[in-house]
Design a protein around this motif. Structure first.
Motif, mmCIF file in Angstrom:
data_model
loop_
_atom_site.group_PDB
_atom_site.id
_atom_site.type_symbol
_atom_site.label_atom_id
_atom_site.label_comp_id
_atom_site.label_asym_id
_atom_site.label_seq_id
_atom_site.Cartn_x
_atom_site.Cartn_y
_atom_site.Cartn_z
ATOM 1 N N PHE A 192 0.831 -1.201 0.000
ATOM 2 C CA PHE A 192 0.000 0.000 0.000
ATOM 3 C C PHE A 192 0.871 1.258 0.000
ATOM 4 O O PHE A 192 0.629 2.193 -0.763
ATOM 5 N N ARG A 193 1.895 1.275 0.836
ATOM 6 C CA ARG A 193 2.786 2.438 0.895
ATOM 7 C C ARG A 193 3.492 2.645 -0.444
ATOM 8 O O ARG A 193 3.655 3.779 -0.910
ATOM 9 N N ARG A 252 -7.177 7.968 -6.564
ATOM 10 C CA ARG A 252 -6.591 8.373 -5.293
ATOM 11 C C ARG A 252 -7.672 8.670 -4.255
ATOM 12 O O ARG A 252 -7.502 8.369 -3.081
ATOM 13 N N TYR A 305 -9.014 4.284 3.228
ATOM 14 C CA TYR A 305 -8.192 4.563 4.408
ATOM 15 C C TYR A 305 -9.068 5.111 5.527
ATOM 16 O O TYR A 305 -9.011 4.646 6.671
ATOM 17 N N ARG A 360 0.942 4.130 -2.841
ATOM 18 C CA ARG A 360 0.728 5.532 -2.505
ATOM 19 C C ARG A 360 1.896 6.384 -2.994
ATOM 20 O O ARG A 360 1.710 7.421 -3.618
ATOM 21 N N GLU A 361 3.118 5.951 -2.727
ATOM 22 C CA GLU A 361 4.301 6.697 -3.168
ATOM 23 C C GLU A 361 4.329 6.816 -4.688
ATOM 24 O O GLU A 361 4.625 7.883 -5.240
ATOM 25 N N MET A 406 1.573 9.329 -5.663
ATOM 26 C CA MET A 406 1.670 10.672 -5.094
ATOM 27 C C MET A 406 3.000 11.363 -5.395
ATOM 28 O O MET A 406 3.078 12.581 -5.320
ATOM 29 N N LEU A 449 -8.816 5.476 -2.736
ATOM 30 C CA LEU A 449 -7.833 4.984 -1.769
ATOM 31 C C LEU A 449 -7.909 5.764 -0.467
ATOM 32 O O LEU A 449 -7.844 5.176 0.620
ATOM 33 N N SER A 450 -8.085 7.070 -0.552
ATOM 34 C CA SER A 450 -8.195 7.873 0.678
ATOM 35 C C SER A 450 -9.485 7.554 1.418
ATOM 36 O O SER A 450 -9.511 7.529 2.648
ATOM 37 N N ARG A 469 -8.436 12.227 3.118
ATOM 38 C CA ARG A 469 -7.754 12.680 1.910
ATOM 39 C C ARG A 469 -6.414 13.311 2.246
ATOM 40 O O ARG A 469 -5.413 13.040 1.585
ATOM 41 N N PHE A 529 -3.896 10.657 3.055
ATOM 42 C CA PHE A 529 -3.424 9.924 1.879
ATOM 43 C C PHE A 529 -2.600 10.806 0.954
ATOM 44 O O PHE A 529 -1.513 10.429 0.522
ATOM 45 N N TYR A 530 -3.104 11.984 0.648
ATOM 46 C CA TYR A 530 -2.435 12.884 -0.295
ATOM 47 C C TYR A 530 -1.191 13.544 0.301
ATOM 48 O O TYR A 530 -0.314 13.986 -0.433
#
Length: 104
Positions: A14-15, A41, A48, A18-19, A22, A44-45, A65, A68-69
């Motif tokens: 997941f990380r 995105r 989360y 996200r990376e 983002m 995903l947020s 958000r 996540f962002y």
């Protein structure tokens, strides 16, 4: 594989996702992701945020958000979001309904 190792591997994946989204692929628009893959995105947020809420952690949509962002939505939009064509917006309505449900 034990449960803790599985959780740690899933969290690492997941990380990395996200990376990738983002930091490495800020050029990819959410609307394009939603139209192609059925999630973006924002999804995903939201997932989360829903996971936090399910564990008794109060988190609003905006807080999810930002978590996540790594910034506010307003900042993300001003830095990376472009105007979507009428065609993409029409495709998005269909993709959103199919994958998320009604916008209400």
């Amino acid at each position: 594989m034990d449960d803790q190792t599985k959780i740690e591997l899933e969290a690492a994946a997941f990380r990395a996702l996200r990376e990738h989204l983002m930091e490495k692929r800020t050029d990819v628009q959410n609307i394009d992701m939603m139209n192609l893959a059925g999630f973006c995105r924002n999804c995903l947020s939201r997932w989360y945020q829903e996971a936090a809420n399910a564990r008794g952690i109060e988190m609003t949509k905006e807080e999810g958000r930002e978590a996540f962002y790594g910034m506010t939505m307003e900042t993300w939009k001003s830095k990376y979001q472009t105007e979507a064509s009428t065609e993409k917006q029409a495709e998005f309505k269909v993709a959103f309904e199919q994958n998320v449900g009604s916008e209400s």
